[in-house]
Design a protein around this motif. Sequence first.
Motif, PDB file in Angstrom:
ATOM      1  N   PRO A   1       0.702  -1.693  -0.118  1.00  6.14           N
ATOM      2  CA  PRO A   1       0.261  -0.199  -0.067  1.00  6.14           C
ATOM      3  C   PRO A   1       0.797   1.118   0.013  1.00  6.14           C
ATOM      4  N   TYR A   2       2.339   1.093   0.622  1.00  8.14           N
ATOM      5  CA  TYR A   2       2.928   2.680   0.781  1.00  8.14           C
ATOM      6  C   TYR A   2       3.265   2.531  -0.403  1.00  8.14           C
TER       7      TYR A   2
ATOM      8  N   PRO B   1      -2.402   9.955   3.617  1.00  8.74           N
ATOM      9  CA  PRO B   1      -2.449  10.917   5.140  1.00  8.74           C
ATOM     10  C   PRO B   1      -1.576  11.211   6.032  1.00  8.74           C
ATOM     11  N   GLY B   2      -1.319  11.601   6.390  1.00  4.56           N
ATOM     12  CA  GLY B   2      -0.080  11.958   7.355  1.00  4.56           C
ATOM     13  C   GLY B   2       0.863  12.173   6.978  1.00  4.56           C
ATOM     14  N   SER B   3       2.228  11.331   7.856  1.00  2.00           N
ATOM     15  CA  SER B   3       3.570  11.420   8.149  1.00  2.00           C
ATOM     16  C   SER B   3       4.315  10.790   8.594  1.00  2.00           C
ATOM     17  N   VAL B   4       5.394  10.010   8.191  1.00  2.00           N
ATOM     18  CA  VAL B   4       5.938   9.582   8.408  1.00  2.00           C
ATOM     19  C   VAL B   4       6.626   9.600  10.053  1.00  2.00           C
ATOM     20  N   PRO B   5       6.267   8.080  10.107  1.00  2.00           N
ATOM     21  CA  PRO B   5       6.057   7.996  11.987  1.00  2.00           C
ATOM     22  C   PRO B   5       7.765   7.980  12.474  1.00  2.00           C
ATOM     23  N   GLU B   6       7.806   9.072  13.946  1.00  2.00           N
ATOM     24  CA  GLU B   6       9.140   9.224  14.134  1.00  2.00           C
ATOM     25  C   GLU B   6       9.646   8.108  14.788  1.00  2.00           C
ATOM     26  N   PRO B   7      11.027   7.735  14.516  1.00  2.00           N
ATOM     27  CA  PRO B   7      12.054   6.951  15.059  1.00  2.00           C
ATOM     28  C   PRO B   7      11.665   6.213  16.070  1.00  2.00           C
ATOM     29  N   ARG B   8      11.301   7.711  17.089  1.00  2.60           N
ATOM     30  CA  ARG B   8      11.083   6.642  18.557  1.00  2.60           C
ATOM     31  C   ARG B   8      10.101   6.611  18.621  1.00  2.60           C
ATOM     32  N   ALA B   9       8.975   6.821  18.706  1.00  2.29           N
ATOM     33  CA  ALA B   9       7.809   6.315  18.701  1.00  2.29           C
ATOM     34  C   ALA B   9       7.454   5.626  17.594  1.00  2.29           C
ATOM     35  N   LEU B  10       7.484   4.472  17.238  1.00  4.56           N
ATOM     36  CA  LEU B  10       7.007   3.435  15.986  1.00  4.56           C
ATOM     37  C   LEU B  10       5.911   3.121  16.608  1.00  4.56           C
ATOM     38  N   PRO B  11       4.500   2.456  15.818  1.00  2.00           N
ATOM     39  CA  PRO B  11       3.674   1.601  16.091  1.00  2.00           C
ATOM     40  C   PRO B  11       4.039   0.615  16.064  1.00  2.00           C
ATOM     41  N   PRO B  12       3.529   0.306  16.689  1.00  2.00           N
ATOM     42  CA  PRO B  12       3.612  -1.394  16.964  1.00  2.00           C
ATOM     43  C   PRO B  12       3.395  -2.058  15.420  1.00  2.00           C
ATOM     44  N   GLY B  13       3.194  -3.395  14.967  1.00  2.00           N
ATOM     45  CA  GLY B  13       3.592  -3.986  13.705  1.00  2.00           C
ATOM     46  C   GLY B  13       3.820  -3.489  12.648  1.00  2.00           C
ATOM     47  N   CYS B  14       3.356  -3.462  11.924  1.00  2.00           N
ATOM     48  CA  CYS B  14       3.863  -2.765  10.233  1.00  2.00           C
ATOM     49  C   CYS B  14       3.604  -1.120  10.580  1.00  2.00           C
TER      50      CYS B  14
ATOM     51  N   PHE C   1       3.400   1.008   8.547  1.00  2.00           N
ATOM     52  CA  PHE C   1       2.441   1.717   7.585  1.00  2.00           C
ATOM     53  C   PHE C   1       1.244   1.991   8.044  1.00  2.00           C
ATOM     54  N   GLY C   2       0.505   1.172   9.238  1.00  2.09           N
ATOM     55  CA  GLY C   2       0.005   0.742   9.760  1.00  2.09           C
ATOM     56  C   GLY C   2      -0.741   1.808   9.538  1.00  2.09           C
ATOM     57  N   PRO C   3      -0.470   3.100  10.628  1.00  5.89           N
ATOM     58  CA  PRO C   3      -2.059   4.314  10.920  1.00  5.89           C
ATOM     59  C   PRO C   3      -2.304   4.935   9.575  1.00  5.89           C
ATOM     60  N   ARG C   4      -0.954   5.223   8.512  1.00  8.22           N
ATOM     61  CA  ARG C   4      -1.991   5.652   7.264  1.00  8.22           C
ATOM     62  C   ARG C   4      -2.262   4.678   6.259  1.00  8.22           C
ATOM     63  N   CYS C   5      -2.604   3.700   6.275  1.00  2.32           N
ATOM     64  CA  CYS C   5      -2.845   2.597   6.001  1.00  2.32           C
ATOM     65  C   CYS C   5      -4.419   2.512   5.135  1.00  2.32           C
ATOM     66  N   PRO C   6      -4.904   3.371   4.385  1.00  2.00           N
ATOM     67  CA  PRO C   6      -6.140   2.511   3.870  1.00  2.00           C
ATOM     68  C   PRO C   6      -6.967   0.845   4.551  1.00  2.00           C
ATOM     69  N   ARG C   7      -5.891   0.188   4.394  1.00  2.00           N
ATOM     70  CA  ARG C   7      -5.986  -1.412   4.643  1.00  2.00           C
ATOM     71  C   ARG C   7      -5.750  -2.247   5.796  1.00  2.00           C
TER      72      ARG C   7
ATOM     73  N   ALA D   1       6.900  -8.501  -1.236  1.00  2.00           N
ATOM     74  CA  ALA D   1       6.263  -7.169  -0.373  1.00  2.00           C
ATOM     75  C   ALA D   1       5.712  -7.458   0.766  1.00  2.00           C
ATOM     76  N   ALA D   2       6.174  -6.350   1.905  1.00  2.00           N
ATOM     77  CA  ALA D   2       5.812  -6.590   3.482  1.00  2.00           C
ATOM     78  C   ALA D   2       4.271  -6.628   3.971  1.00  2.00           C
ATOM     79  N   CYS D   3       3.660  -7.085   4.125  1.00  2.00           N
ATOM     80  CA  CYS D   3       2.601  -6.759   4.394  1.00  2.00           C
ATOM     81  C   CYS D   3       1.336  -8.053   4.157  1.00  2.00           C
TER      82      CYS D   3
END
Lengths: 324, 329
Positions: free
Chosen positions: B245-246, B269-282, B284-290, B311-313
Amino acid sequence: MTALLEAEGLVRRYTMRRGLLGRQVELRAVDGVSLRLERGETLGLVGESGCGKSTTGRLVLGLEAPDEGTVRFDGAPVPPVGSAAWRAQRARMQMVFQDPLGALDRRLTIGTQIAEPFEIHGMAGAQDRVAGLLRDVGLREDFAARYPHELSGGQRQRAVLARALATDPALLVCDEPISALDVSVQAQVMNLLIDLQAERRLTMLFISHDLRAVRQVSHRVAVMYLGRIVEEGEPDAVLRDPAHPYAQALVSAIPHPGRTARRQVLQGDPPNPAARPPGCAFHPRCPMAVGLCRSVVPELKPRASDGRRVACHVAQGEAMGEAA
Amino acid sequence: MDDPLVRISGLRVAFDGVPVLRGVDLAVGAGEAVGVVGESGCGKSVTWLAALGLLPGKARVTGSVVLDGQELLGAPMPVLDRVRGGQIAMIFQDPASSLNPVHRIGRQVGEALRLHRGMDGAAARAETRRLLDQVGIPDAGNRMDAYPHELSGGQNQRVMIAMALAGRPRLLVADEPTTALDVTIQAQILDLLATLRAETGMALVLISHDLGVVAETCDRVAVMYAGLVIEEVSSARLFDAPAHPYTQGLLSALPPLDGLPRQHLAAIPGSVPEPRALPPGCAFGPRCPRHASLCDEQVPPLVDVAPGQRAACRILGADVPPAFGLAAA
């Protein structure tokens, strides 16, 4: 109805010294640029570094006075730089720069900075309006309390746009507003510019080196080379069938996946504006140049076949019968 | 790839405990052109700086980088000195700051020749001239006595490429080599890199944020996001059948050159996550429509999607519609 902005024969010269003890040379950053901005229309100004596109933007806004030529805004000449009338007019024309962090004051909150134009121009109700502006550019209201370093690049550019829109300007000059942003964020800001332009009937001058971005937001495009406009027309017409050899090279240089035809690679470097070649400034790099191009400066005028405005002897058919 | 020229596996880099690379696997075959694409902070440059031991001391680097059967991570300095410039050369975005402003360009190319090929005097000067000629510096014989400030940005990038070629590297890593240059000059430099690759048979890694540039120049593309390679695909398939999706989002964020003008782009939508505050799992999750709950469980591994495409999805398959409104390609 008259155009919102008409610039006629703008010239801006700078003098500079070559070397420590060298003599002064004159550099013509803008060399006879005329352009019209119709109300509610976006004009894309495209060219490479040093072609004078940013200087043109500053002249159009009246941030710099031209050495020659005139700028008329809303039917009247732009008042002298620094006068009270000029200052009052600032509210109607605003500028957005490439680097949003540089354009924001790091020590002030976003809300304070967006409210500043209201104070300067003596407008009431700043706090309510700030919230509305933040919403308009797609930021949450609580961003008002944040400082620039707490925002991402795209969010900062949105804040800069909110501030530029505070006084409800008629004209917005955007100088490379997306170049410093990441690809995915560029798309967000271009969408925002398209929306704001349509909703507020803004007139925009969109300055960029990126033809893709220019097509995305503009109704018309003007291609600049070394201080002059060399071609002007509808973005799709210019992209599909560029008339000026320089515009052809720019279009051909757009990276294109699955390209089969070999790209037309332009030889040489952009010339030094302080040592402008005689005749058509593009002739030393031009694959089609003929004798006429080396001596006579081509004029920007409509082409006979389709009315496209182009400054090229060859495209105008004026170089007929001459061997290349 | 059975026997690649360079194989990077499980490469991790952390600065002050903040992970910047989170296990990068990437192989480059001899003579191959590989593009590395991603937004700022995704780790595309750090990968190669780490591989060549060019990161500052505070960086914690683990994993493996093997060149021709030899491990480079933690290799002794003399080995790295032979590899850097001799086997793998690197050029950067801003040529003016990579060149020494107080030395003539000929001397700077000559220095590389002395270090990597032991050439001196007239032989070095002749070879310098040949190299400058090869990279398209006009009037190379005289220009070799010029200083960097006397040359344009494009010319300086050519000088950098000449210096990189001086050691006859088997791999050239070009990190955003055209980003600081004008579009017509960008076309010249990309053309030059393609020509040189054909002439010398060296491999090329082209790091860029520009999908168009990479797809046109490279055989294969690795897309990176938040310190991981999230898709690896041939340039041909990148535009026709992107899987992640990315990747789909990056492509749809590119303004089209045809179709109705001034239409909304399908922006991520949104922007690239901060390296020190990565979301769990994937990441790209928080920005991903899937995005689905299983995406948050673990970092998805790269899996085969099609021949030559990984692909890593977690949510992949023929029945999955594109994540962003991709124009029918």
